[in-house]
Design a protein around this motif. Structure first.
Motif, PDB file in Angstrom:
ATOM      1  N   SER A  13      39.194  45.041  -2.868  1.00 57.32           N
ATOM      2  CA  SER A  13      39.332  44.125  -1.838  1.00 57.32           C
ATOM      3  C   SER A  13      40.876  43.523  -2.761  1.00 57.32           C
ATOM      4  O   SER A  13      40.998  43.671  -4.174  1.00 57.32           O
ATOM      5  N   HIS A  14      41.804  43.120  -1.796  1.00 64.98           N
ATOM      6  CA  HIS A  14      42.923  41.895  -2.332  1.00 64.98           C
ATOM      7  C   HIS A  14      43.234  40.768  -2.322  1.00 64.98           C
ATOM      8  O   HIS A  14      43.099  40.526  -1.034  1.00 64.98           O
ATOM      9  N   ALA A  64      53.830  48.265   8.646  1.00 66.38           N
ATOM     10  CA  ALA A  64      53.589  48.177   7.598  1.00 66.38           C
ATOM     11  C   ALA A  64      54.775  46.588   7.160  1.00 66.38           C
ATOM     12  O   ALA A  64      54.022  45.583   6.989  1.00 66.38           O
ATOM     13  N   PHE A  67      52.230  43.612   8.567  1.00 67.52           N
ATOM     14  CA  PHE A  67      51.475  43.533   7.131  1.00 67.52           C
ATOM     15  C   PHE A  67      52.249  42.353   6.114  1.00 67.52           C
ATOM     16  O   PHE A  67      51.031  40.864   6.340  1.00 67.52           O
ATOM     17  N   ARG A  73      48.357  38.563   9.616  1.00 73.05           N
ATOM     18  CA  ARG A  73      47.103  39.492   8.671  1.00 73.05           C
ATOM     19  C   ARG A  73      46.403  38.658   9.282  1.00 73.05           C
ATOM     20  O   ARG A  73      45.556  38.477   9.787  1.00 73.05           O
ATOM     21  N   ALA A  77      43.639  36.872   3.876  1.00 69.79           N
ATOM     22  CA  ALA A  77      44.639  37.732   2.902  1.00 69.79           C
ATOM     23  C   ALA A  77      44.560  36.716   1.758  1.00 69.79           C
ATOM     24  O   ALA A  77      45.268  37.556   0.297  1.00 69.79           O
ATOM     25  N   SER A 100      48.083  41.016  -5.553  1.00 69.16           N
ATOM     26  CA  SER A 100      48.856  42.186  -5.329  1.00 69.16           C
ATOM     27  C   SER A 100      50.235  41.357  -6.475  1.00 69.16           C
ATOM     28  O   SER A 100      50.967  42.426  -6.397  1.00 69.16           O
ATOM     29  N   GLU A 260      39.195  53.270  -4.711  1.00 66.45           N
ATOM     30  CA  GLU A 260      40.000  53.275  -3.266  1.00 66.45           C
ATOM     31  C   GLU A 260      40.886  54.023  -3.126  1.00 66.45           C
ATOM     32  O   GLU A 260      40.934  55.528  -2.467  1.00 66.45           O
ATOM     33  N   ASP A 327      38.929  47.677   1.036  1.00 67.53           N
ATOM     34  CA  ASP A 327      40.178  47.471   1.169  1.00 67.53           C
ATOM     35  C   ASP A 327      40.823  46.400   1.554  1.00 67.53           C
ATOM     36  O   ASP A 327      42.427  46.802   1.708  1.00 67.53           O
ATOM     37  N   HIS A 330      44.079  45.222   3.662  1.00 69.21           N
ATOM     38  CA  HIS A 330      45.278  46.622   4.160  1.00 69.21           C
ATOM     39  C   HIS A 330      45.456  47.186   5.128  1.00 69.21           C
ATOM     40  O   HIS A 330      43.959  47.464   5.782  1.00 69.21           O
TER      41      HIS A 330
END
Length: 376
Positions: A13-14, A64, A67, A73, A77, A100, A260, A327, A330
């Motif tokens: 995850s991020h 994209a 996001f 989002r 996030a 990130s 990933e 993930d 994303h």
């Protein structure tokens, strides 16, 4: 009838740090060198400035671009207070959290700037994410521009309580590659500290001064699919380097996670390296105490999100260190359809296999994360 919720740990995850984190927390002489972007009036292009370099890039379009807009989002996030409710809704218990801002690491040229920027990130992430919930496994960041800096920061974050360190799949272009002996002090420090080395795919260095952008290798017909597929290969190469150079053989307590990048590549790479080691013995240096396949199967873990074939890596090929990952948040992740994805993957799978992939492999790497409560 609603589906029974499948709970899972996530190996990928991020988190979106505050954009001004580095600028706000570094001395002015250093903060002027960290990445900043200035959008053109038309909103289609922007100029990026980093460590004395500047280049122009086109701002993403479609999903994209959405996001990048906070209003589109996932709520958690960049807000840890909203993240846990997101995870509970999706059926995710523990998760490995990658940075990130750290994706800019290979763009720096000045060791001091990179060292101090990552130190700021590590202090911030530990206080804001790691301490917020024992379910979070936040990955620390270290410089690959200077191996001495990397070792010193690894030892510092280990003392703080970090359990994993994020590493780009290829080190900084001004540094030696991972198969070289110069990295031996780092592998030694990671094994001693019990820190998992977590490679994330798609983190090869990019020549930003030449107008390059992350993940952009191919242009023209099929470019989007080609580029997405290409990102998976760098994680495989990182593992190959650590095995062939003897790094993992010398450090049997060191664990590596490739996030990933899928899992079916692991048996293939293991077999290919096994064949190369056996058939080209006369040229192989260094000699290994264990076979490449034994090393990989015992020390390497791999996460996937949608791949049906990843389960077969365990059931048909004997690779037991398969780990699922969301993930989050994303675009290519499972947020919003995690339960649909998990049921599609595991409804017809043996319960023991499902438990190993969704829960067990993660717990093996990160036993400090509390077990999933029975009432979840």
């Amino acid at each position: 009838m609603s589906m029974e919720k499948i709970w899972a740990n996530s190996g990928d995850s991020h988190f979106l740090e505050p954009e001004s984190l580095w600028r706000d927390n570094l001395p002015k002489r250093l903060s002027e060198l960290v990445p900043r972007a200035e959008k053109d009036a038309d909103g289609e292009w922007e100029s990026v400035h980093i460590d004395g370099m500047s280049f122009r890039r086109k701002i993403p379009t479609g999903r994209a671009r959405e996001f990048l807009d906070a209003s589109h989002r996932a709520p958690g996030a960049g807000d840890i207070a909203k993240r846990i409710p997101d995870l509970d809704q999706e059926g995710i218990w523990g998760e490995v959290v990658f940075p990130s801002l750290g994706m800019w690491s290979s763009s720096f040229r000045t060791p001091e700037v990179l060292r101090e920027a990552l130190r700021v990130s590590n202090d911030w992430a530990f206080e804001e994410i790691e301490k917020y919930s024992p379910r979070m496994v936040t990955t620390a960041q270290v410089s690959t521009l200077d191996i001495g800096d990397a070792v010193a920061e690894l030892e510092r974050v280990a003392e703080m309580g970090y359990r994993a360190v994020f590493m780009p799949t290829t080190p900084h272009p001004l540094q030696k590659d991972y198969n070289r002996d110069e990295w031996e002090p780092f592998w030694t420090a990671a094994e001693r500290a019990g820190i998992v080395v977590a490679f994330h795919i798609g983190t090869d260095p990019v020549d930003l001064s030449a107008g390059g952008s992350a993940g952009m290798v191919y242009r023209g017909p099929g470019g989007a699919v080609l580029n997405y597929t290409e990102t998976t290969f760098s994680g495989q190469r990182a593992v190959m380097k650590m095995v062939a150079s003897g790094a993992l053989d010398r450090h049997p307590g060191l664990r590596v996670l490739v996030s990933e990048g899928g899992a079916t590549w692991v048996p293939f790479v293991a077999d290919r390296m096994e064949e190369g080691y056996r058939q080209h013995q006369m040229a192989v240096r260094p000699k290994l105490k264990r076979s490449p396949k034994e090393i990989i199967y015992s020390q390497v873990y791999a996460s996937f999100q949608h791949d049906e074939s990843a389960i077969a890596a365990m059931t048909a090929m004997g690779f037991n260190n398969v780990m699922w990952g969301s993930d989050y948040p994303h675009l290519e992740g499972t947020y919003g359809h995690t339960q649909e994805t998990l049921h599609g993957l595991f409804d017809e799978v043996d319960a023991a296999v499902r438990e190993r992939i969704t829960v067990g492999a993660f717990q093996e790497l990160f036993p400090q994360v509390p077990p999933l409560p029975v009432t979840a």
